[in-house]
Design a protein around this motif. Structure first.
Motif, PDB file in Angstrom:
ATOM      1  N   THR A  69      13.854  68.206  62.665  1.00  0.00           N
ATOM      2  CA  THR A  69      13.912  67.044  61.666  1.00  0.00           C
ATOM      3  C   THR A  69      14.846  67.052  60.803  1.00  0.00           C
ATOM      4  N   VAL A  70      15.766  66.066  60.623  1.00  0.00           N
ATOM      5  CA  VAL A  70      16.690  66.366  59.433  1.00  0.00           C
ATOM      6  C   VAL A  70      16.409  65.122  58.453  1.00  0.00           C
ATOM      7  N   LEU A  71      16.176  65.795  57.190  1.00  0.00           N
ATOM      8  CA  LEU A  71      15.658  64.663  55.972  1.00  0.00           C
ATOM      9  C   LEU A  71      17.006  64.088  55.614  1.00  0.00           C
ATOM     10  N   PRO A  72      16.788  62.766  55.042  1.00  0.00           N
ATOM     11  CA  PRO A  72      17.793  62.041  54.138  1.00  0.00           C
ATOM     12  C   PRO A  72      18.083  62.963  53.135  1.00  0.00           C
ATOM     13  N   ALA A  73      19.215  62.754  52.510  1.00  0.00           N
ATOM     14  CA  ALA A  73      19.534  63.326  51.335  1.00  0.00           C
ATOM     15  C   ALA A  73      18.649  62.702  50.143  1.00  0.00           C
ATOM     16  N   PHE A  74      17.841  63.359  49.277  1.00  0.00           N
ATOM     17  CA  PHE A  74      17.253  62.850  48.345  1.00  0.00           C
ATOM     18  C   PHE A  74      17.882  62.259  47.146  1.00  0.00           C
ATOM     19  N   SER A  75      19.083  62.722  46.740  1.00  0.00           N
ATOM     20  CA  SER A  75      20.020  62.204  45.557  1.00  0.00           C
ATOM     21  C   SER A  75      20.439  60.787  45.862  1.00  0.00           C
ATOM     22  N   ASP A  76      20.274  60.071  45.085  1.00  0.00           N
ATOM     23  CA  ASP A  76      20.876  58.580  45.161  1.00  0.00           C
ATOM     24  C   ASP A  76      22.502  58.558  45.039  1.00  0.00           C
ATOM     25  N   PHE A  77      23.323  59.606  44.299  1.00  0.00           N
ATOM     26  CA  PHE A  77      24.313  59.486  44.196  1.00  0.00           C
ATOM     27  C   PHE A  77      25.045  60.436  45.217  1.00  0.00           C
ATOM     28  N   THR A  78      24.988  60.220  46.388  1.00  0.00           N
ATOM     29  CA  THR A  78      25.624  60.995  47.552  1.00  0.00           C
ATOM     30  C   THR A  78      25.931  59.971  48.701  1.00  0.00           C
ATOM     31  N   VAL A 132      21.507  43.906  59.642  1.00  0.00           N
ATOM     32  CA  VAL A 132      21.873  44.140  58.148  1.00  0.00           C
ATOM     33  C   VAL A 132      22.987  44.628  57.980  1.00  0.00           C
ATOM     34  N   PRO A 133      23.829  44.291  57.105  1.00  0.00           N
ATOM     35  CA  PRO A 133      25.437  44.575  57.030  1.00  0.00           C
ATOM     36  C   PRO A 133      25.612  45.920  56.220  1.00  0.00           C
ATOM     37  N   ARG A 134      24.691  46.950  56.195  1.00  0.00           N
ATOM     38  CA  ARG A 134      24.801  48.099  55.369  1.00  0.00           C
ATOM     39  C   ARG A 134      24.154  49.335  56.100  1.00  0.00           C
ATOM     40  N   HIS A 135      24.312  50.607  55.500  1.00  0.00           N
ATOM     41  CA  HIS A 135      23.873  51.565  55.750  1.00  0.00           C
ATOM     42  C   HIS A 135      22.364  52.112  54.876  1.00  0.00           C
ATOM     43  N   TRP A 136      21.518  52.721  55.612  1.00  0.00           N
ATOM     44  CA  TRP A 136      20.466  53.020  54.846  1.00  0.00           C
ATOM     45  C   TRP A 136      20.140  54.539  55.098  1.00  0.00           C
ATOM     46  N   PRO A 137      19.731  55.500  53.999  1.00  0.00           N
ATOM     47  CA  PRO A 137      19.518  56.849  54.378  1.00  0.00           C
ATOM     48  C   PRO A 137      18.307  56.783  55.535  1.00  0.00           C
ATOM     49  N   ALA A 138      18.141  57.881  56.253  1.00  0.00           N
ATOM     50  CA  ALA A 138      17.338  57.931  57.438  1.00  0.00           C
ATOM     51  C   ALA A 138      16.779  59.519  57.571  1.00  0.00           C
ATOM     52  N   PHE A 139      15.727  59.507  58.158  1.00  0.00           N
ATOM     53  CA  PHE A 139      14.989  60.827  58.655  1.00  0.00           C
ATOM     54  C   PHE A 139      15.451  60.622  60.333  1.00  0.00           C
ATOM     55  N   VAL A 182      23.079  67.206  56.659  1.00  0.00           N
ATOM     56  CA  VAL A 182      23.887  65.904  57.387  1.00  0.00           C
ATOM     57  C   VAL A 182      23.718  64.493  56.417  1.00  0.00           C
ATOM     58  N   HIS A 183      22.895  64.351  55.503  1.00  0.00           N
ATOM     59  CA  HIS A 183      22.816  63.212  54.992  1.00  0.00           C
ATOM     60  C   HIS A 183      22.891  61.859  56.050  1.00  0.00           C
ATOM     61  N   PRO A 184      22.067  61.874  56.953  1.00  0.00           N
ATOM     62  CA  PRO A 184      22.009  61.139  57.921  1.00  0.00           C
ATOM     63  C   PRO A 184      21.812  59.586  57.389  1.00  0.00           C
ATOM     64  N   LYS A 185      22.343  58.568  57.819  1.00  0.00           N
ATOM     65  CA  LYS A 185      22.353  57.425  57.615  1.00  0.00           C
ATOM     66  C   LYS A 185      22.383  56.401  58.844  1.00  0.00           C
ATOM     67  N   THR A 186      21.553  55.189  58.789  1.00  0.00           N
ATOM     68  CA  THR A 186      21.858  54.054  59.754  1.00  0.00           C
ATOM     69  C   THR A 186      21.628  53.030  59.585  1.00  0.00           C
ATOM     70  N   ARG A 187      22.084  52.093  60.374  1.00  0.00           N
ATOM     71  CA  ARG A 187      21.886  50.444  60.185  1.00  0.00           C
ATOM     72  C   ARG A 187      20.619  50.020  60.817  1.00  0.00           C
ATOM     73  N   LEU A 188      20.185  48.874  60.148  1.00  0.00           N
ATOM     74  CA  LEU A 188      19.042  47.984  60.964  1.00  0.00           C
ATOM     75  C   LEU A 188      20.110  46.848  61.470  1.00  0.00           C
ATOM     76  N   PRO A 189      19.508  46.423  62.825  1.00  0.00           N
ATOM     77  CA  PRO A 189      19.932  45.210  63.286  1.00  0.00           C
ATOM     78  C   PRO A 189      20.216  44.094  62.334  1.00  0.00           C
ATOM     79  N   GLY A 249      26.799  59.745  52.927  1.00  0.00           N
ATOM     80  CA  GLY A 249      25.924  59.791  54.020  1.00  0.00           C
ATOM     81  C   GLY A 249      26.867  59.901  55.427  1.00  0.00           C
ATOM     82  N   HIS A 250      26.063  60.359  56.498  1.00  0.00           N
ATOM     83  CA  HIS A 250      26.935  60.611  57.696  1.00  0.00           C
ATOM     84  C   HIS A 250      26.199  59.368  58.616  1.00  0.00           C
ATOM     85  N   ALA A 251      26.736  58.604  59.030  1.00  0.00           N
ATOM     86  CA  ALA A 251      26.089  57.446  60.116  1.00  0.00           C
ATOM     87  C   ALA A 251      25.873  58.120  61.433  1.00  0.00           C
ATOM     88  N   VAL A 252      24.807  58.090  61.873  1.00  0.00           N
ATOM     89  CA  VAL A 252      24.153  58.702  63.244  1.00  0.00           C
ATOM     90  C   VAL A 252      23.398  57.657  63.953  1.00  0.00           C
TER      91      VAL A 252
END
Length: 222
Positions: free
Chosen positions: A187-196, A173-180, A164-171, A198-201
């Motif tokens: 348990t869905v792991l974040p994508a390990f690769s920097d060059f990928t 902070v105007p960007r998404h971060w990889p997330a578990f 899924v390459h899950p990503k999320t925001r922090l309150p 993501g799907h905001a969840v």
């Protein structure tokens, strides 16, 4: 990173999943101490090369950067095993620009047992040629079922997956971060690769997210 989340950032978050102690690591990996096993998802070797072949200008060196982070994780955890839960590849295996990077990394970690679950990008994967054991589409070990797709296990094991390459925001902070992405039984792991991408969840009731922020983790909803 500055702001109200600084105090919440730590390099690793200890959790209990299915009765087993694990660590969620800020460099986008899970560590299972009982097996001395590092688990990652979505390495996507060769993705930059595929994009360049399509005429998309992307920087070189992404694969080496990912492998450097992997070296750091293996060293810091003392892992004896590395399991990749799918999407080792992103394209054919013939590209020399990433193959030699991986081959050198594998020589440098010859004692490490590397095993892989097959992902949707791994149709061309020849594990033996890359020094990897292929475990098929899914592999049960203890209370866990390792596989690429994050679907609940009918037999009730806790699924550790990717895809899924899950990503999320922090309150604030105007960007998404990889997330578990922690769900009941999965348990869905974040994508390990920097060059990928993501799907905001968003975490629903009974779920939680752990954001990976500049090498640290920030729990959200735990």
């Amino acid at each position: 990173m500055r702001g109200s989340h600084d105090d919440a950032i730590t390099r690793a978050l200890p959790l209990t999943l299915a009765g087993e102690a694990v660590l969620l690591l800020g460099e986008r990996a899970l560590y299972w101490p009982a097996r001395a096993r590092l688990v990652i998802a979505d390495l996507h070797l060769g993705k930059g090369h595929v994009f360049r072949q399509l005429g998309i200008a992307v920087p070189r060196g992404a694969t080496q950067g990912d492998l450097d982070r992997l070296t750091q994780l293996v060293t810091e955890t003392g892992a004896r095993e590395l399991w990749i839960v799918g999407d080792v590849l992103h394209g054919p295996m013939s590209q020399a620009d990433w193959r030699e990077d991986w081959a050198q990394w594998r020589r440098d970690h010859a004692a490490l047992d590397v095993a892989v679950l097959i992902g949707n990008h791994d149709r061309a994967l020849e594990g033996d040629a890359l020094g990897m054991r292929q475990l098929g589409d899914a592999c049960a070990d203890g209370p866990f079922l390792f596989r690429h797709l994050p679907k609940p296990d009918p037999e009730g094991r806790h699924v550790i997956a990717g895809h899924v390459h899950p990503k999320t925001r922090l309150p604030g902070v105007p960007r998404h971060w990889p997330a578990f992405w922690l769900q009941a039984g999965v348990t869905v792991l974040p994508a390990f690769s920097d060059f990928t991408g993501g799907h905001a969840v968003d975490a629903r009731a009974g779920q939680a997210l752990v954001a990976c922020v500049q090498g640290g983790v920030v729990p959200l909803g735990l």
